[in-house]
Write a protein that holds these residues in place. Structure first.
Motif, mmCIF file in Angstrom:
data_model
loop_
_atom_site.group_PDB
_atom_site.id
_atom_site.type_symbol
_atom_site.label_atom_id
_atom_site.label_comp_id
_atom_site.label_asym_id
_atom_site.label_seq_id
_atom_site.Cartn_x
_atom_site.Cartn_y
_atom_site.Cartn_z
ATOM 1 N N LEU A 195 -51.196 26.754 26.104
ATOM 2 C CA LEU A 195 -52.066 26.844 27.266
ATOM 3 C C LEU A 195 -53.375 26.096 27.031
ATOM 4 N N VAL A 196 -53.925 26.247 25.824
ATOM 5 C CA VAL A 196 -55.205 25.622 25.503
ATOM 6 C C VAL A 196 -55.074 24.099 25.426
ATOM 7 N N THR A 197 -54.043 23.627 24.712
ATOM 8 C CA THR A 197 -53.883 22.173 24.559
ATOM 9 C C THR A 197 -53.609 21.495 25.907
ATOM 10 N N GLU A 198 -52.869 22.137 26.809
ATOM 11 C CA GLU A 198 -52.618 21.568 28.129
ATOM 12 C C GLU A 198 -53.905 21.507 28.951
ATOM 13 N N ALA A 199 -54.727 22.561 28.841
ATOM 14 C CA ALA A 199 -55.998 22.566 29.566
ATOM 15 C C ALA A 199 -56.912 21.454 29.063
ATOM 16 N N LEU A 200 -56.864 21.198 27.768
ATOM 17 C CA LEU A 200 -57.664 20.107 27.195
ATOM 18 C C LEU A 200 -57.132 18.748 27.644
ATOM 19 N N ARG A 201 -55.815 18.610 27.630
ATOM 20 C CA ARG A 201 -55.192 17.316 27.950
ATOM 21 C C ARG A 201 -55.465 16.922 29.407
ATOM 22 N N GLY B 11 -58.015 17.917 31.149
ATOM 23 C CA GLY B 11 -59.442 17.934 31.443
ATOM 24 C C GLY B 11 -59.910 19.137 32.227
ATOM 25 N N ASP B 12 -59.124 20.226 32.228
ATOM 26 C CA ASP B 12 -59.508 21.432 32.964
ATOM 27 C C ASP B 12 -60.710 22.119 32.335
ATOM 28 N N ILE B 13 -60.879 21.970 31.021
ATOM 29 C CA ILE B 13 -62.014 22.598 30.328
ATOM 30 C C ILE B 13 -62.674 21.557 29.429
ATOM 31 N N LYS B 14 -63.975 21.708 29.231
ATOM 32 C CA LYS B 14 -64.737 20.874 28.299
ATOM 33 C C LYS B 14 -65.565 21.807 27.399
ATOM 34 N N PRO B 15 -64.876 22.545 26.524
ATOM 35 C CA PRO B 15 -65.586 23.563 25.730
ATOM 36 C C PRO B 15 -66.485 22.933 24.671
ATOM 37 N N TRP B 16 -67.501 23.693 24.243
ATOM 38 C CA TRP B 16 -68.356 23.236 23.158
ATOM 39 C C TRP B 16 -67.917 23.896 21.859
ATOM 40 N N ILE B 17 -68.101 23.177 20.788
ATOM 41 C CA ILE B 17 -67.755 23.710 19.461
ATOM 42 C C ILE B 17 -68.879 23.359 18.500
ATOM 43 N N HIS B 18 -68.918 24.065 17.391
ATOM 44 C CA HIS B 18 -69.905 23.769 16.352
ATOM 45 C C HIS B 18 -69.618 22.400 15.746
ATOM 46 N N ARG B 19 -70.681 21.716 15.388
ATOM 47 C CA ARG B 19 -70.554 20.357 14.868
ATOM 48 C C ARG B 19 -69.730 20.315 13.587
ATOM 49 N N SER C 290 -67.250 22.298 12.684
ATOM 50 C CA SER C 290 -65.921 22.921 12.778
ATOM 51 C C SER C 290 -64.866 21.986 12.187
ATOM 52 N N SER C 291 -63.923 22.565 11.446
ATOM 53 C CA SER C 291 -62.960 21.717 10.734
ATOM 54 C C SER C 291 -61.506 22.016 11.082
ATOM 55 N N SER C 292 -61.261 22.939 12.018
ATOM 56 C CA SER C 292 -59.875 23.301 12.327
ATOM 57 C C SER C 292 -59.194 22.205 13.144
ATOM 58 N N SER C 293 -57.875 22.247 13.162
ATOM 59 C CA SER C 293 -57.096 21.258 13.924
ATOM 60 C C SER C 293 -57.420 21.338 15.414
ATOM 61 N N LEU C 294 -57.601 22.549 15.925
ATOM 62 C CA LEU C 294 -57.917 22.695 17.350
ATOM 63 C C LEU C 294 -59.296 22.105 17.658
ATOM 64 N N SER C 295 -60.254 22.269 16.747
ATOM 65 C CA SER C 295 -61.580 21.679 16.951
ATOM 66 C C SER C 295 -61.495 20.164 17.038
ATOM 67 N N LYS C 296 -60.639 19.566 16.227
ATOM 68 C CA LYS C 296 -60.478 18.104 16.264
ATOM 69 C C LYS C 296 -59.869 17.661 17.598
ATOM 70 N N LEU C 297 -58.946 18.450 18.152
ATOM 71 C CA LEU C 297 -58.376 18.129 19.457
ATOM 72 C C LEU C 297 -59.449 18.198 20.545
ATOM 73 N N ILE C 298 -60.337 19.197 20.424
ATOM 74 C CA ILE C 298 -61.410 19.338 21.412
ATOM 75 C C ILE C 298 -62.346 18.137 21.349
ATOM 76 N N ILE D 32 -56.213 12.570 23.298
ATOM 77 C CA ILE D 32 -55.767 13.726 22.502
ATOM 78 C C ILE D 32 -54.442 13.389 21.831
ATOM 79 N N ASP D 33 -54.384 13.577 20.523
ATOM 80 C CA ASP D 33 -53.136 13.367 19.791
ATOM 81 C C ASP D 33 -52.090 14.386 20.250
ATOM 82 N N HIS D 34 -50.835 13.964 20.193
ATOM 83 C CA HIS D 34 -49.754 14.885 20.533
ATOM 84 C C HIS D 34 -49.564 15.878 19.374
ATOM 85 N N VAL D 35 -49.505 17.157 19.709
ATOM 86 C CA VAL D 35 -49.285 18.211 18.702
ATOM 87 C C VAL D 35 -48.003 18.941 19.058
ATOM 88 N N SER D 36 -47.075 18.964 18.114
ATOM 89 C CA SER D 36 -45.816 19.679 18.334
ATOM 90 C C SER D 36 -46.006 21.137 17.929
#
Length: 575
Positions: A356-362, A364-372, A374-382, A390-394
């Motif tokens: 749900l999150v990756t589709e919303a990002l792809r 452009g439904d959301i433009k969330p803010w993250i800490h500068r 942040s090192s998680s894979s989801l943060s990199k997608l954001i 956005i890279d494709h994530v399986s």
């Protein structure tokens, strides 16, 4: 002594290796084995029991009638587990005689032999003096053994009658019996329990955590006197995480969920925790995304609002926990973690939520803010979504679990940093080892667990003992240094020097769990000591103490019962 903690010996031997002599536990029948009937067994008590003693060891086996193995096994299973077994006082004295002879340089057969470790022998207390241990220790002049110290430890059962306890005058006389008139000094030491099991409505609530304090002082004036404020005091802090009384309890539950994810990746099986939310993980995620899409406020205002909604709502939430560790700057990924860790119950839940999150990002439904940082894979997608790339994530297999684990690691690291840096207990440079993302996720979880344990120790001393900043700062540095070198261990006892005045209200009206007076004379290796110890439990584990039939116990009395342990020492010089 590192391997076997024997309280009464640790006082005299510390961490040095010693030989312990005891009877072997009766051997259980095994196929092709004969029962062992008697052994003189001396084992080196160092980091582990190492090989055989240099002392002679004789083992005698007697022939017995063959018995059915199955019957023997059934009998063995019904036997209680036996602890260390003592020797008679005559057997113990014989061992000490052999030990002393083996160390006497005037005996040509053993000339130039290196000094042995001290020897301690368990005794059965069947003699009139009720001897529980005897011991021998070499005294060296240069490289040559010049004398032997002989020890005797006697014990008495518990009593609440303080008038029957030994006096300091009697203790001094016992010392003078064994040593010629000389200047003596008398020192005191005591241990008090500050934090541990609690009693609620006559029921003891057990705790694996404990904080005790050891006092040492000179010029003892009476038995069981309260340590003066001029004493030296050392806290012994052992904290087991997960105590429901701890202000870190909610954080512990979060860490346990993180650990379950890591264990699932390592073993292939995950034990899902009971969800804290009645709403499903997918519905919580949908509502969160809709909230972000529908708001017209700035990103900063949006973050503040959702951070307020993300606070734990469980019954265990406490004002102490919130004020110490809750952050008001949770970014999108951290808020998502809070919702998911309280609601997911399967791999499917994790995959569906992240989809749900990756589709919303792809889209452009959301433009969330993250800490500068942040090192998680989801943060990199954001970050990529800011540039519409956005890279494709399986989201198949264990990938979603990896992503959720990274989210939790990122969030909890910031929680710990926020407290430690905010309270000025350390700096980022000192935390580099614990915050490294260069190691594999399993190691990251271990290091995060170390950091959590450290914080539990700090919280215990700060919240329950009210220690000032300078002591908490010193304790933090000690814990950080320890965990950079040693593996995770909740049994480890951290030590901290403090001034008695800081905790005087905890111990001055309490009874000690251990109180000791020691008379000493002589200097250096020729120093000899006579001591008496009063304790709330026996310091000897190989003898069962029976209640004194002549003593009437008042169950309503608040007077403590004390076991008495006396240690006497004699110095035998070789001619």
């Amino acid at each position: 002594m590192n391997g076997n903690k024997i309280p009464v010996l640790n006082i005299y031997c510390g961490n040095q290796p010693v030989f312990i002599s005891e009877k072997p536990v009766p051997k259980i029948y095994e196929p092709d084995d004969q029962p062992m009937t008697k052994t003189s067994n001396c084992a080196n008590e160092g980091k582990a029991r190492q090989g055989q003693s240099p002392l002679n060891e004789d083992t005698a086996n007697e022939d017995t009638a063959n018995e059915d193995d199955d019957d023997a096994e059934d009998d063995a299973n019904s036997l209680p587990e036996l602890g260390p077994q003592p020797l008679t006082i005559m057997e113990a004295r014989q061992l000490l005689s052999w030990y002393t002879l083996s160390q006497n340089a005037n005996v040509s057969a053993v000339d130039n032999n290196p000094a042995l470790h001290p020897l301690w022998v368990r005794c059965d207390m069947s003699d009139p003096a009720r001897t529980a241990w005897v011991g021998a220790e070499t005294v060296c002049t240069g490289n040559k053994v010049s004398a032997v110290k002989l020890y005797s430890i006697t014990c008495k059962g518990s009593t609440v009658d303080k008038k029957s306890l030994i006096t300091l005058d009697v203790l001094k006389q016992e010392h003078k019996k064994r040593h010629p008139p000389s200047s003596t000094a008398i020192k005191g030491s005591a241990r008090f329990s500050l934090f541990g099991p609690t009693v609620v409505e006559n029921t003891t609530v057990e705790s694996q955590s404990s904080v005790t304090v050891d006092f040492k002082w000179s010029h003892v004036e009476s038995v069981l006197e309260t340590p003066p404020l001029s004493s030296t005091a050392t806290l012994n802090i052992r904290v087991a995480i997960g105590d429901m009384r701890s202000p870190m309890y909610e954080m512990y539950r979060e860490l346990e969920f993180l650990q379950s994810l890591a264990d699932g990746l390592r073993t292939g099986e995950t034990e899902w925790m009971e969800p804290l939310e009645s709403t499903s993980a997918v519905n919580l995620t949908k509502a969160f995304l809709e909230e972000l899409q529908g708001t017209a406020k700035t990103l900063q205002e949006d973050a503040a609002k959702t951070a307020e909604n993300s606070k734990p709502t469980t019954d265990m939430d406490t004002p102490i926990f919130n004020s110490f560790l809750e952050r008001g700057d949770l970014d999108f990924v951290e808020q998502l973690w809070v919702r998911m860790r309280k609601s997911v119950t399967s791999y499917q839940d994790i995959g569906d939520c992240l989809k749900l999150v990756t589709e919303a990002l792809r889209y452009g439904d959301i433009k969330p803010w993250i800490h500068r940082d942040s090192s998680s894979s989801l943060s990199k997608l954001i970050l990529q979504s800011y540039h519409q790339q956005i890279d494709h994530v399986s989201l198949t297999g264990v990938t979603p679990v990896h992503m959720l684990l990274e989210m939790g690691l990122d969030k909890m690291r910031k929680d710990y940093i926020n407290y430690l840096i905010g309270e000025e207990l350390t700096t980022l440079n000192h935390l580099c080892y614990f915050l490294s993302t260069e190691v594999d996720p399993q190691e990251q979880v271990i290091r995060l667990r170390k950091l959590h344990h450290l914080l539990e120790v700090i919280m215990t001393c700060g919240t329950f003992l009210g220690l000032p900043y300078d002591r908490l700062f010193l304790l933090t540095q000690s814990c950080l240094q320890h965990y950079k070198t040693y593996p995770y261990d909740e049994e480890h006892e951290f030590k901290l020097q403090i001034k008695p005045a800081l905790i005087s209200h905890f111990y001055q009206k309490e009874n000690p769990v251990l109180w000791r007076a020691e008379v000493s004379s002589g200097h250096g290796p020729h120093e000899v000591r006579t001591s008496v110890q009063l304790s709330d439990r026996p310091l000897v584990d190989h003898v069962i103490f029976e209640a004194d039939p002549n003593e009437t116990v008042n169950v309503d009395s608040e007077d403590p019962a004390f076991f008495t342990t006396m240690v006497c020492c004699s110095l035998v010089n070789f001619a």
